[in-house]
Design an enzyme around this catalytic site. Sequence first.
Site, PDB file in Angstrom:
ATOM      1  N   LYS A 136      48.583  24.643 -72.135  1.00 20.86           N
ATOM      2  CA  LYS A 136      47.883  24.314 -73.314  1.00 20.86           C
ATOM      3  C   LYS A 136      46.521  23.584 -72.902  1.00 20.86           C
ATOM      4  CE  LYS A 136      49.019  20.919 -75.987  1.00 20.86           C
ATOM      5  NZ  LYS A 136      49.995  20.092 -76.814  1.00 20.86           N
TER       6      LYS A 136
ATOM      7  N   GLY B 100      54.773  27.823 -73.855  1.00 24.12           N
ATOM      8  CA  GLY B 100      55.249  27.240 -72.555  1.00 24.12           C
ATOM      9  C   GLY B 100      55.499  25.846 -72.586  1.00 24.12           C
TER      10      GLY B 100
ATOM     11  N   CYS C 233      58.627  21.363 -72.849  1.00 22.33           N
ATOM     12  CA  CYS C 233      59.847  21.132 -73.836  1.00 22.33           C
ATOM     13  C   CYS C 233      60.276  22.268 -74.449  1.00 22.33           C
ATOM     14  CB  CYS C 233      59.257  20.269 -74.911  1.00 22.33           C
ATOM     15  SG  CYS C 233      59.190  18.610 -74.340  1.00 22.33           S
TER      16      CYS C 233
ATOM     17  N   PHE D 201      58.083  12.582 -80.273  1.00 25.47           N
ATOM     18  CA  PHE D 201      57.306  13.925 -80.635  1.00 25.47           C
ATOM     19  C   PHE D 201      55.813  13.851 -80.194  1.00 25.47           C
ATOM     20  CE2 PHE D 201      60.672  12.637 -83.957  1.00 25.47           C
ATOM     21  CZ  PHE D 201      61.347  13.680 -83.652  1.00 25.47           C
ATOM     22  N   LEU D 202      55.901  13.813 -78.828  1.00 26.52           N
ATOM     23  CA  LEU D 202      54.180  13.728 -78.353  1.00 26.52           C
ATOM     24  C   LEU D 202      53.804  14.855 -77.812  1.00 26.52           C
ATOM     25  CD1 LEU D 202      55.105  10.330 -76.671  1.00 26.52           C
ATOM     26  CD2 LEU D 202      54.332  10.403 -78.888  1.00 26.52           C
TER      27      LEU D 202
ATOM     28  N   PHE E  98      50.838  25.629 -86.094  1.00 24.08           N
ATOM     29  CA  PHE E  98      51.702  26.538 -84.981  1.00 24.08           C
ATOM     30  C   PHE E  98      51.943  27.945 -85.581  1.00 24.08           C
ATOM     31  CE2 PHE E  98      53.316  23.785 -81.687  1.00 24.08           C
ATOM     32  CZ  PHE E  98      52.635  22.675 -81.878  1.00 24.08           C
ATOM     33  N   LEU E  99      50.799  28.444 -85.827  1.00 20.01           N
ATOM     34  CA  LEU E  99      50.895  29.915 -86.341  1.00 20.01           C
ATOM     35  C   LEU E  99      49.695  30.578 -85.696  1.00 20.01           C
ATOM     36  CD1 LEU E  99      51.170  29.943 -90.227  1.00 20.01           C
ATOM     37  CD2 LEU E  99      52.833  30.367 -88.401  1.00 20.01           C
TER      38      LEU E  99
ATOM     39  N   ARG F 240      54.001  23.322 -66.325  1.00 20.48           N
ATOM     40  CA  ARG F 240      55.565  23.648 -66.427  1.00 20.48           C
ATOM     41  C   ARG F 240      55.792  24.756 -67.348  1.00 20.48           C
ATOM     42  NH1 ARG F 240      58.068  17.726 -66.962  1.00 20.48           N
ATOM     43  NH2 ARG F 240      56.287  17.305 -67.849  1.00 20.48           N
TER      44      ARG F 240
ATOM     45  N   LYS G  84      65.610  16.228 -82.949  1.00 17.65           N
ATOM     46  CA  LYS G  84      64.660  16.677 -82.033  1.00 17.65           C
ATOM     47  C   LYS G  84      64.839  18.096 -81.614  1.00 17.65           C
ATOM     48  CE  LYS G  84      61.686  16.773 -78.905  1.00 17.65           C
ATOM     49  NZ  LYS G  84      61.261  15.963 -77.950  1.00 17.65           N
TER      50      LYS G  84
HETATM   51  C1  UDX Z   1      61.247  13.864 -70.372  1.00 11.20           C
HETATM   52  C2  UDX Z   1      62.472  14.837 -70.591  1.00 11.20           C
HETATM   53  O1  UDX Z   1      62.399  15.974 -69.495  1.00 11.20           O
HETATM   54  C3  UDX Z   1      62.124  15.536 -71.826  1.00 11.20           C
HETATM   55  O2  UDX Z   1      63.514  16.256 -72.203  1.00 11.20           O
HETATM   56  C4  UDX Z   1      62.113  14.461 -72.811  1.00 11.20           C
HETATM   57  O3  UDX Z   1      61.482  14.978 -74.325  1.00 11.20           O
HETATM   58  C5  UDX Z   1      60.903  13.357 -72.388  1.00 11.20           C
HETATM   59  O4  UDX Z   1      61.186  12.983 -71.078  1.00 11.20           O
HETATM   60  P1  UDX Z   1      58.797  14.048 -69.080  1.00 11.20           P
HETATM   61  O5  UDX Z   1      58.409  12.835 -69.446  1.00 11.20           O
HETATM   62  O6  UDX Z   1      57.922  15.312 -69.200  1.00 11.20           O
HETATM   63  O7  UDX Z   1      59.998  14.530 -70.095  1.00 11.20           O
HETATM   64  O8  UDX Z   1      59.732  14.220 -67.829  1.00 11.20           O
HETATM   65  P2  UDX Z   1      59.156  14.002 -66.286  1.00 11.20           P
HETATM   66  O9  UDX Z   1      57.698  14.272 -66.167  1.00 11.20           O
HETATM   67  O10 UDX Z   1      60.021  14.890 -65.370  1.00 11.20           O
HETATM   68  O11 UDX Z   1      59.632  12.562 -65.956  1.00 11.20           O
HETATM   69  C6  UDX Z   1      60.779  11.903 -65.642  1.00 11.20           C
HETATM   70  C7  UDX Z   1      60.618  10.694 -64.702  1.00 11.20           C
HETATM   71  O12 UDX Z   1      61.751  10.012 -64.427  1.00 11.20           O
HETATM   72  C8  UDX Z   1      59.990  10.998 -63.217  1.00 11.20           C
HETATM   73  O13 UDX Z   1      58.873  10.336 -63.243  1.00 11.20           O
HETATM   74  C9  UDX Z   1      61.065  10.745 -62.563  1.00 11.20           C
HETATM   75  O14 UDX Z   1      60.625  10.249 -61.250  1.00 11.20           O
HETATM   76  C10 UDX Z   1      61.815   9.781 -63.101  1.00 11.20           C
HETATM   77  N1  UDX Z   1      63.385   9.437 -62.972  1.00 11.20           N
HETATM   78  C11 UDX Z   1      64.195  10.471 -62.920  1.00 11.20           C
HETATM   79  C12 UDX Z   1      64.039   8.258 -62.795  1.00 11.20           C
HETATM   80  O15 UDX Z   1      63.084   7.255 -62.795  1.00 11.20           O
HETATM   81  N2  UDX Z   1      65.291   7.984 -62.576  1.00 11.20           N
HETATM   82  C13 UDX Z   1      65.738   9.072 -62.369  1.00 11.20           C
HETATM   83  O16 UDX Z   1      67.088   8.970 -61.922  1.00 11.20           O
HETATM   84  C14 UDX Z   1      65.616  10.446 -62.546  1.00 11.20           C
HETATM   85  C1  UDX Z   2      55.951  19.809 -77.915  1.00 10.70           C
HETATM   86  C2  UDX Z   2      56.467  19.246 -79.069  1.00 10.70           C
HETATM   87  O1  UDX Z   2      55.123  20.008 -79.879  1.00 10.70           O
HETATM   88  C3  UDX Z   2      56.253  17.738 -79.290  1.00 10.70           C
HETATM   89  O2  UDX Z   2      56.499  17.125 -80.484  1.00 10.70           O
HETATM   90  C4  UDX Z   2      57.150  17.114 -78.509  1.00 10.70           C
HETATM   91  O3  UDX Z   2      58.466  17.246 -78.505  1.00 10.70           O
HETATM   92  C5  UDX Z   2      57.076  17.639 -76.671  1.00 10.70           C
HETATM   93  O4  UDX Z   2      56.806  19.127 -77.090  1.00 10.70           O
HETATM   94  P1  UDX Z   2      53.966  20.171 -76.189  1.00 10.70           P
HETATM   95  O5  UDX Z   2      55.006  21.003 -75.533  1.00 10.70           O
HETATM   96  O6  UDX Z   2      53.230  19.115 -75.347  1.00 10.70           O
HETATM   97  O7  UDX Z   2      54.552  19.505 -77.436  1.00 10.70           O
HETATM   98  O8  UDX Z   2      52.808  20.941 -76.718  1.00 10.70           O
HETATM   99  P2  UDX Z   2      52.811  21.856 -78.136  1.00 10.70           P
HETATM  100  O9  UDX Z   2      51.232  21.752 -78.576  1.00 10.70           O
HETATM  101  O10 UDX Z   2      53.998  21.858 -78.922  1.00 10.70           O
HETATM  102  O11 UDX Z   2      52.565  23.473 -77.553  1.00 10.70           O
HETATM  103  C6  UDX Z   2      53.877  23.997 -76.847  1.00 10.70           C
HETATM  104  C7  UDX Z   2      53.400  25.438 -76.411  1.00 10.70           C
HETATM  105  O12 UDX Z   2      53.182  26.326 -77.660  1.00 10.70           O
HETATM  106  C8  UDX Z   2      52.070  25.693 -75.832  1.00 10.70           C
HETATM  107  O13 UDX Z   2      51.994  26.509 -74.807  1.00 10.70           O
HETATM  108  C9  UDX Z   2      51.115  25.961 -76.693  1.00 10.70           C
HETATM  109  O14 UDX Z   2      49.992  26.847 -76.200  1.00 10.70           O
HETATM  110  C10 UDX Z   2      52.067  26.978 -77.752  1.00 10.70           C
HETATM  111  N1  UDX Z   2      51.486  27.288 -79.096  1.00 10.70           N
HETATM  112  C11 UDX Z   2      51.369  26.314 -80.037  1.00 10.70           C
HETATM  113  C12 UDX Z   2      51.178  28.546 -79.472  1.00 10.70           C
HETATM  114  O15 UDX Z   2      51.360  29.528 -78.626  1.00 10.70           O
HETATM  115  N2  UDX Z   2      50.804  28.574 -80.821  1.00 10.70           N
HETATM  116  C13 UDX Z   2      50.603  27.630 -81.491  1.00 10.70           C
HETATM  117  O16 UDX Z   2      50.097  27.951 -82.795  1.00 10.70           O
HETATM  118  C14 UDX Z   2      51.014  26.439 -81.088  1.00 10.70           C
END
Ligand code: UDX
Ligand code: UDX
Length: 434
Positions: A319, A256, A259, A151-152, A248-249, A326, A203
């Site tokens: 953000k 975007g 996740c 939940f990061l 989150f309001l 992404r 999740k």
């Molecule tokens: C990922 C998932 O997409 C997300 O759904 C989850 O919640 C957390 O992990 P993120 O860490 O942002 O999120 O993904 P990304 O930045 O794409 O990193 C994945 C890493 O895995 C990359 O560095 C990639 O090179 C590596 N990878 C991918 C491997 O080491 N082995 C593989 O077979 C495929």
């Molecule tokens: C999210 C989850 O919050 C986190 O727990 C983990 O599962 C990974 O995915 P993240 O995507 O890094 O984290 O950012 P988050 O702070 O959740 O924001 C997501 C998007 O929502 C951003 O584009 C942000 O600008 C938007 N947002 C957030 C709003 O438009 N309004 C809000 O009130 C809060």
Amino acid sequence: MNIAIIGTGYVGLVSGTCFAELGNDVICVDNNKEKIASLNKGVVPIYEPGLEELIRKNRRKNRLRFTSCIKEAVEKTKIIFIAVGTPPKLDGGADLRYIEQVSRDVARYMNNYKVVVEKSTVPVETNKWVKYIMRLNNHKIDFDVASNPEFLKEGSAISDFMNPDRVVLGVESERAKKLLLKLYKPLKAPIVVTNIQSAEIIKHASNSFLATKISFINSVANICEKVGADIEKVAEGMGLDKRIGSSFLNAGVGYGGSCFPKDVQAFVRIAERLGCRIDILKEVEKINKQQRKLIFSKIEKALWIINGKNIGVLGIAFKPNTDDIRSAPAIDIIKMLQGEGAKIRAYDPKAMEHAKKILPNVDFCKNSYDAARGADALVIMTEWDSFKKIDFAKMKKIMRHPIIIDARNMLDPKKMKKMGFNYTSVGRPGHEIL
Ligand code: UDX
Ligand code: UDX
């Protein structure tokens, strides 16, 4: 404890580093050799506040290592986290090919009992497939599969790891439960122990619920706009009710990131595959797309003709406090504006290197003022703190016309109006352009 983290993306790298900070011996693995080589040189491939320092500290203490050799990592550790990407497929379902690949590799190299933990966000029942593939590839060694969703939030990922609202552990054996409870004990956080399916659903349901809050408030913002109500006061009035909560309001251009967009879609797809419906999330996604169109129409309303206009864009990251672009709303808006023939000058404090690769026809600027030079309008797409400190009197002189479209409700409408700006934002009264 000896831990391996497979996948050093945002999640894997932050989690591995924080586990090392808690005193564990951590091996981070990635099949991207360039990434590993740069991490081994001390170069961190992503921007996350505090991460570089923490990596340096734990490498110095020999608690954190980076390798592309999955065999070595599996052999030397007991708990193995899978944190590889789970990107969306064309139909919105999660692409689990990397999870399968890693499960196979881990199984092949297991030399004694292991707990294999899903950290990546995966659809419910993925654990059954992981188990199945591992068994196919190694029927001799005992192992457990578990789920420990992350939940990061990017931008505050380290403090989210170190001070979590909760830790969720999906386990199906006492042995795995004991090991994971021991690992998380130093955090002194509430721990929810449940079966693996429940952990997987926690999740998807959590992220989908947060996305729902955002689309809900954006819909309410649009009503506010029609009648002169103020969405910020409405959100405050709602959020003080503890059952609703104030986070989150924030209304704006919509969510975007890596996740929410993919998790909402994947939750809908897995529900359908199970013969269930969660149509509320289809609406959440639709509203989120409409918000981008709403911002575009506000720009159109401010400029009338977009073709040939110079538009300054502040913020590209999805953000603040991250270089991640992404599914960033800014990318969509820039492409829509370019499609109408606008010329874009953009600035972001951290995300420009990534943005350059996918936005070839944008002039990337050295600062906010540079992006505003000669602009017919300025669009605020990410609410970076540094943008809040801009000298807007200076900005006004630099711009061709003093028009600001604030897609994040970052600025005070009254102040902007007083300064002579034609200013508009989302769901706030009394400052609509025209
Ligand atoms: C990922 C998932 O997409 C997300 O759904 C989850 O919640 C957390 O992990 P993120 O860490 O942002 O999120 O993904 P990304 O930045 O794409 O990193 C994945 C890493 O895995 C990359 O560095 C990639 O090179 C590596 N990878 C991918 C491997 O080491 N082995 C593989 O077979 C495929
Ligand atoms: C999210 C989850 O919050 C986190 O727990 C983990 O599962 C990974 O995915 P993240 O995507 O890094 O984290 O950012 P988050 O702070 O959740 O924001 C997501 C998007 O929502 C951003 O584009 C942000 O600008 C938007 N947002 C957030 C709003 O438009 N309004 C809000 O009130 C809060």
